[in-house]
Design an enzyme around this catalytic site. Sequence first.
Site, PDB file in Angstrom:
ATOM      1  N   THR A  20       0.826  -1.205   0.000  1.00 41.60           N
ATOM      2  CA  THR A  20       0.000   0.000   0.000  1.00 41.60           C
ATOM      3  C   THR A  20       0.861   1.256   0.000  1.00 41.60           C
ATOM      4  O   THR A  20       0.634   2.187  -0.786  1.00 41.60           O
ATOM      5  CB  THR A  20      -0.924   0.012   1.228  1.00 41.60           C
ATOM      6  OG1 THR A  20      -1.702  -1.179   1.240  1.00 41.60           O
ATOM      7  CG2 THR A  20      -1.854   1.210   1.201  1.00 41.60           C
ATOM      8  N   THR A  21       1.883   1.286   0.873  1.00 42.34           N
ATOM      9  CA  THR A  21       2.758   2.453   0.951  1.00 42.34           C
ATOM     10  C   THR A  21       3.573   2.611  -0.319  1.00 42.34           C
ATOM     11  O   THR A  21       4.003   3.717  -0.659  1.00 42.34           O
ATOM     12  CB  THR A  21       3.694   2.320   2.178  1.00 42.34           C
ATOM     13  OG1 THR A  21       2.875   2.166   3.345  1.00 42.34           O
ATOM     14  CG2 THR A  21       4.573   3.538   2.360  1.00 42.34           C
ATOM     15  N   TYR A  39     -12.927  -3.069  -1.743  1.00 44.45           N
ATOM     16  CA  TYR A  39     -14.068  -2.496  -2.479  1.00 44.45           C
ATOM     17  C   TYR A  39     -15.250  -3.451  -2.607  1.00 44.45           C
ATOM     18  O   TYR A  39     -16.391  -3.065  -2.324  1.00 44.45           O
ATOM     19  CB  TYR A  39     -13.657  -1.994  -3.872  1.00 44.45           C
ATOM     20  CG  TYR A  39     -14.780  -1.259  -4.573  1.00 44.45           C
ATOM     21  CD1 TYR A  39     -15.131   0.027  -4.182  1.00 44.45           C
ATOM     22  CD2 TYR A  39     -15.520  -1.860  -5.589  1.00 44.45           C
ATOM     23  CE1 TYR A  39     -16.177   0.699  -4.794  1.00 44.45           C
ATOM     24  CE2 TYR A  39     -16.562  -1.207  -6.204  1.00 44.45           C
ATOM     25  CZ  TYR A  39     -16.892   0.075  -5.805  1.00 44.45           C
ATOM     26  OH  TYR A  39     -17.922   0.731  -6.400  1.00 44.45           O
ATOM     27  N   TYR A  71      -2.869 -10.041   4.706  1.00 48.19           N
ATOM     28  CA  TYR A  71      -2.833  -8.636   5.149  1.00 48.19           C
ATOM     29  C   TYR A  71      -4.258  -8.151   5.391  1.00 48.19           C
ATOM     30  O   TYR A  71      -5.051  -8.074   4.463  1.00 48.19           O
ATOM     31  CB  TYR A  71      -2.135  -7.784   4.090  1.00 48.19           C
ATOM     32  CG  TYR A  71      -2.048  -6.304   4.369  1.00 48.19           C
ATOM     33  CD1 TYR A  71      -2.226  -5.771   5.641  1.00 48.19           C
ATOM     34  CD2 TYR A  71      -1.776  -5.416   3.328  1.00 48.19           C
ATOM     35  CE1 TYR A  71      -2.135  -4.407   5.868  1.00 48.19           C
ATOM     36  CE2 TYR A  71      -1.679  -4.047   3.541  1.00 48.19           C
ATOM     37  CZ  TYR A  71      -1.859  -3.550   4.808  1.00 48.19           C
ATOM     38  OH  TYR A  71      -1.775  -2.188   5.039  1.00 48.19           O
ATOM     39  N   ARG A 102      -8.899   0.394   5.058  1.00 53.41           N
ATOM     40  CA  ARG A 102      -8.688   0.639   3.629  1.00 53.41           C
ATOM     41  C   ARG A 102      -9.561  -0.257   2.744  1.00 53.41           C
ATOM     42  O   ARG A 102     -10.000   0.164   1.680  1.00 53.41           O
ATOM     43  CB  ARG A 102      -7.218   0.421   3.253  1.00 53.41           C
ATOM     44  CG  ARG A 102      -6.306   1.582   3.649  1.00 53.41           C
ATOM     45  CD  ARG A 102      -4.912   1.365   3.071  1.00 53.41           C
ATOM     46  NE  ARG A 102      -4.014   2.473   3.349  1.00 53.41           N
ATOM     47  CZ  ARG A 102      -3.846   3.530   2.555  1.00 53.41           C
ATOM     48  NH1 ARG A 102      -4.533   3.627   1.430  1.00 53.41           N
ATOM     49  NH2 ARG A 102      -2.992   4.482   2.880  1.00 53.41           N
ATOM     50  N   LYS A 114      -0.258  -9.963   8.470  1.00 55.35           N
ATOM     51  CA  LYS A 114      -0.063  -8.567   8.872  1.00 55.35           C
ATOM     52  C   LYS A 114      -1.424  -8.071   9.330  1.00 55.35           C
ATOM     53  O   LYS A 114      -2.346  -7.926   8.525  1.00 55.35           O
ATOM     54  CB  LYS A 114       0.468  -7.728   7.708  1.00 55.35           C
ATOM     55  CG  LYS A 114       0.588  -6.234   8.035  1.00 55.35           C
ATOM     56  CD  LYS A 114       0.999  -5.421   6.804  1.00 55.35           C
ATOM     57  CE  LYS A 114       1.063  -3.938   7.125  1.00 55.35           C
ATOM     58  NZ  LYS A 114       1.380  -3.108   5.918  1.00 55.35           N
ATOM     59  N   ILE A 169       5.329  -4.533  10.019  1.00 55.15           N
ATOM     60  CA  ILE A 169       5.569  -4.010   8.671  1.00 55.15           C
ATOM     61  C   ILE A 169       5.284  -2.519   8.769  1.00 55.15           C
ATOM     62  O   ILE A 169       4.145  -2.097   8.937  1.00 55.15           O
ATOM     63  CB  ILE A 169       4.708  -4.720   7.620  1.00 55.15           C
ATOM     64  CG1 ILE A 169       5.101  -6.200   7.563  1.00 55.15           C
ATOM     65  CG2 ILE A 169       4.879  -4.066   6.255  1.00 55.15           C
ATOM     66  CD1 ILE A 169       4.339  -7.025   6.543  1.00 55.15           C
TER      67      ILE A 169
END
Length: 292
Positions: free
Chosen positions: A44-45, A107, A133, A138, A161, A203
Amino acid sequence: MFTGSIVALITPMDAKGNICRTSLKKLVDYHVASGTAALVSVGTTGESATLSHNEHVDVVKMTLELADGRIPVIAGTGANATSEAISLTQCFSDSGVAGCLTVVPYYNRPTQEGIYQHFKAIAQSTDLPQILYNVPSRTGCDMQPETVGRLAQLENIVGVKEASGDLTRVSRIQALTADDFILLSGNDDSALDFMRLGGHGVISVTANVAARDMAQMCKLAAAGDIAGAQAINQRLMPLHINLFIEPNPSPVKWACEKLGLAATGGLRLPMMPLTDTGRQVVLSAMTHAGLL
């Protein structure tokens, strides 16, 4: 390789949004020198949402090339379509990545059974170790500990994660998984507490700019020196919080630029550069952490 301080690595870009190889090399070298345990490339980052499929693969492979075996690389391979996640995962079958980090489908908000079948299909498509994850803020979908427990029975699903922010998840997941199942925090601000409860590492977004401190904090926590780890954590806490004062990774990319770790804080729309107000807050947090 799946414990300690693992960085959620930014994807450095120039002012026009082109990927900057020179800055990526500087970042990889910085993490090798700082004792970071592993790199997550294009999570994501790393702005996976704004890279094309080909760019996504290219950045992971470039990171592998620049790492040159000095530090493990974990590929971000998440997608909300199972077929796309499988396709991305299979791109790295013989690449040398240590494993994959795959996010809960976003989504479309699948059921728990849908989440299970999604990750099962990915795991069965590859021999690469898989890290689940969970980040409901999000994705709009929260993978429950019971689902993690079911998935942990699949041979190459080796860890999770957990970024729900719910610290009770540590003991709940531990009760449902084998002793060697790896629990990683996805929240810098509660990572130390997560480790105190039995987690194996984090993480980290903060590690992009405070790599040595994060690595040392995790080592001290793992060794049972909670007082030493807490001293570092308190100094970093304003960073843990304020690197999210505006949408990630805008603040951390600006911080990397400020430290000379990236040529610019370039982003792609719809992400926007850090505002002047945000810069002052992040600057103060960096100063408090002793980075400036």
